[in-house]
Design a protein around this motif. Sequence first.
Motif, short mmCIF file in Angstrom:
data_model
loop_
_atom_site.label_atom_id
_atom_site.label_comp_id
_atom_site.label_asym_id
_atom_site.label_seq_id
_atom_site.Cartn_x
_atom_site.Cartn_y
_atom_site.Cartn_z
N VAL B 193 21.05 -10.96 -2.51
CA VAL B 193 21.00 -12.38 -2.92
C VAL B 193 19.99 -12.57 -4.04
O VAL B 193 20.28 -13.17 -5.08
N LEU B 194 18.79 -12.01 -3.84
CA LEU B 194 17.74 -12.15 -4.84
C LEU B 194 18.18 -11.53 -6.17
O LEU B 194 18.02 -12.12 -7.24
N GLY B 195 18.77 -10.34 -6.08
CA GLY B 195 19.16 -9.62 -7.29
C GLY B 195 20.21 -10.37 -8.07
O GLY B 195 20.06 -10.58 -9.28
N TRP B 196 21.28 -10.83 -7.39
CA TRP B 196 22.35 -11.52 -8.11
C TRP B 196 21.85 -12.84 -8.68
O TRP B 196 22.22 -13.21 -9.81
N THR B 197 21.00 -13.55 -7.92
CA THR B 197 20.48 -14.82 -8.46
C THR B 197 19.63 -14.57 -9.69
O THR B 197 19.75 -15.29 -10.69
N LEU B 198 18.79 -13.53 -9.63
CA LEU B 198 17.97 -13.22 -10.80
C LEU B 198 18.84 -12.85 -12.00
O LEU B 198 18.54 -13.23 -13.13
N LEU B 199 19.94 -12.15 -11.72
CA LEU B 199 20.86 -11.82 -12.82
C LEU B 199 21.41 -13.09 -13.45
O LEU B 199 21.51 -13.20 -14.68
N GLY B 200 21.73 -14.08 -12.59
CA GLY B 200 22.22 -15.37 -13.10
C GLY B 200 21.18 -16.03 -13.98
O GLY B 200 21.50 -16.54 -15.07
N VAL B 201 19.92 -16.02 -13.53
CA VAL B 201 18.86 -16.62 -14.32
C VAL B 201 18.72 -15.90 -15.66
O VAL B 201 18.57 -16.51 -16.72
N TRP B 202 18.83 -14.58 -15.60
CA TRP B 202 18.74 -13.76 -16.81
C TRP B 202 19.84 -14.15 -17.81
O TRP B 202 19.58 -14.39 -19.00
N LEU B 203 21.07 -14.22 -17.30
CA LEU B 203 22.18 -14.62 -18.15
C LEU B 203 21.93 -16.00 -18.77
O LEU B 203 22.16 -16.22 -19.96
N ALA B 204 21.43 -16.92 -17.93
CA ALA B 204 21.19 -18.28 -18.43
C ALA B 204 20.11 -18.27 -19.51
O ALA B 204 20.27 -18.93 -20.54
N THR B 205 19.03 -17.49 -19.31
CA THR B 205 17.98 -17.49 -20.33
C THR B 205 18.49 -16.91 -21.65
O THR B 205 18.12 -17.38 -22.72
N LEU B 206 19.38 -15.90 -21.54
CA LEU B 206 19.97 -15.35 -22.78
C LEU B 206 20.79 -16.42 -23.49
O LEU B 206 20.69 -16.59 -24.71
N GLY B 207 21.59 -17.17 -22.69
CA GLY B 207 22.40 -18.24 -23.27
C GLY B 207 21.53 -19.29 -23.93
O GLY B 207 21.83 -19.77 -25.03
N ILE B 208 20.42 -19.65 -23.25
CA ILE B 208 19.53 -20.67 -23.80
C ILE B 208 18.96 -20.21 -25.14
O ILE B 208 18.94 -20.95 -26.12
N ARG B 209 18.54 -18.91 -25.19
CA ARG B 209 17.97 -18.41 -26.45
C ARG B 209 19.01 -18.43 -27.57
O ARG B 209 18.70 -18.81 -28.71
N MET B 210 20.24 -18.05 -27.22
CA MET B 210 21.29 -18.06 -28.25
C MET B 210 21.54 -19.47 -28.77
O MET B 210 21.63 -19.70 -29.98
N GLN B 211 21.61 -20.43 -27.83
CA GLN B 211 21.84 -21.82 -28.24
C GLN B 211 20.72 -22.32 -29.14
O GLN B 211 20.96 -22.98 -30.15
N LYS B 212 19.48 -22.01 -28.76
CA LYS B 212 18.35 -22.51 -29.54
C LYS B 212 18.37 -21.94 -30.94
O LYS B 212 18.13 -22.65 -31.93
N ILE B 213 18.71 -20.64 -31.05
CA ILE B 213 18.77 -20.01 -32.37
C ILE B 213 19.86 -20.65 -33.21
O ILE B 213 19.66 -20.96 -34.40
N SER B 214 21.01 -20.92 -32.57
CA SER B 214 22.11 -21.48 -33.38
C SER B 214 21.76 -22.90 -33.82
O SER B 214 22.12 -23.32 -34.92
N TYR B 215 21.02 -23.66 -32.96
CA TYR B 215 20.59 -25.00 -33.40
C TYR B 215 19.64 -24.90 -34.58
O TYR B 215 19.73 -25.66 -35.54
N GLN B 216 18.70 -23.94 -34.49
CA GLN B 216 17.74 -23.81 -35.57
C GLN B 216 18.42 -23.43 -36.88
O GLN B 216 18.08 -23.92 -37.95
N ARG B 217 19.44 -22.56 -36.75
CA ARG B 217 20.17 -22.16 -37.97
C ARG B 217 20.90 -23.35 -38.57
O ARG B 217 20.90 -23.55 -39.78
#
Lengths: 222, 223
Positions: B193-217
């Motif tokens: 449970v902990l592992g899969w949830t952390l993976l979800g958080v990881w995926l979300a943080t990657l998505g957030i970083r991508m979105q922020k970069i595209s906004y800045q661009r």
Amino acid sequence: MLLKEVSLLLKKEFVLEIRQKYALNGIILYLASTIFICYLSFNLMPNQLQPLTWNALFWIIILFTAVNAVAKSFLQESGGRLMYYYTLASARGIIISKIIYYTLLLVLLGLTGYLFYSLVLGNPVQNKGLFLLNIVLGSVGIAATLTLISSVAAKAQSNQTLLAVLGLPVLIPVILMTIKISKNALDGLAWSVSQSAIITLLAVDVMVATLAILLFPYIWRS
Amino acid sequence: MKKHWWKILTVVLLLYSIVGGLLMDVPRLHILNESIRNTFYHVPMWLGMMILLLTSAVFSVLYLKKPLQSYDIAAYEFAKVGILFGILGIVTGMIWANFTWGSPWSGDPKQNNAAIALLIYFAYTLLRGSLKDDQQRGRIGAVYNVFAFATLIPLLYILPGMTDSLHPGSGGNAAFGDIDLDNRLRMVFYPAVLGWTLLGVWLATLGIRMQKISYQRELSELS
């Protein structure tokens, strides 16, 4: 202060409705023709429909009529008029008055629909009091949800489709509970059997209405 | 490196839950047999989904309190990963149901409600797609997200309890906690449970970083 505002806004809704009778007539006609189409497509003599089918069909008709009826709450008011309300009234007052008004409208539509529906498709309801209470409780939940969702959908393009897409899934808890209670009313079960379901529906109604009142000011501001 | 310890933990936990989950000894139960190992993959998807959607709703509330764009991006990205987990939860559940209940979709209330939950969140992404203005998208999206999450709670936790369900814990079936989830399962289940949830958080943080970069661009292209 808020009470006075709500009652004034409520009065405005009623006056508007009476002045634009075509809107109300249109929605009643919509209800009547849907019921008649259902009657014709089942092609049955009255009283031959299974209670289960009768029940589900009734609530689906009410649900779609409700979506159409509440759609006009924000979608059909022009931008200028909304701006005018914005300068006059508070967001709380507007959402409370709209929820009360649409609850009353949906109760009216529910009763009209029930009357016409039982005329053509038979009336297997055994516990009529429970059925009527259920119409009222269901109307509160549907009105509160759809009023908020229609204000959300009004902000987006292609809003008529969006209202159905956004509204129907979030309405499911309310609809499931009403269908359950309504089935009990159809079977003529004792009140005590439906007690927990009624309390749950009431709780869902209160939750949905509170959320709508809390969240609406954020939409109103934009 | 210090900031990335939880990513290493995720990888370790997931490796453990895959290797351990497939190889370790599990209780023999009638009907379930070896498919009980799906507990390590199906159930964490649901728990993970609920945690991710809750996080998304919390970010939406924060956005309504203080309209920062980063809250809005976070709410959307967490909801998207939540949807992904929901789809995986349904698919793993269907595979499991096919072996134990006889068909992939048996009209179980929890299955139906899970499908409704996905419909609600698909509607959320649709709503966001149809709004052009950033601020408006943030605010309207946040309102719908909070409302949607609130309606999910009666849908997923109160209503299924009132009808019979094939799932454990309702309709006369014993809950996992009572008999099924014995200590051998727990040893893999909680890390999974902990592992899969952390993976979800990881995926979300990657998505957030991508979105922020595209906004800045976008911003830098405009100026």
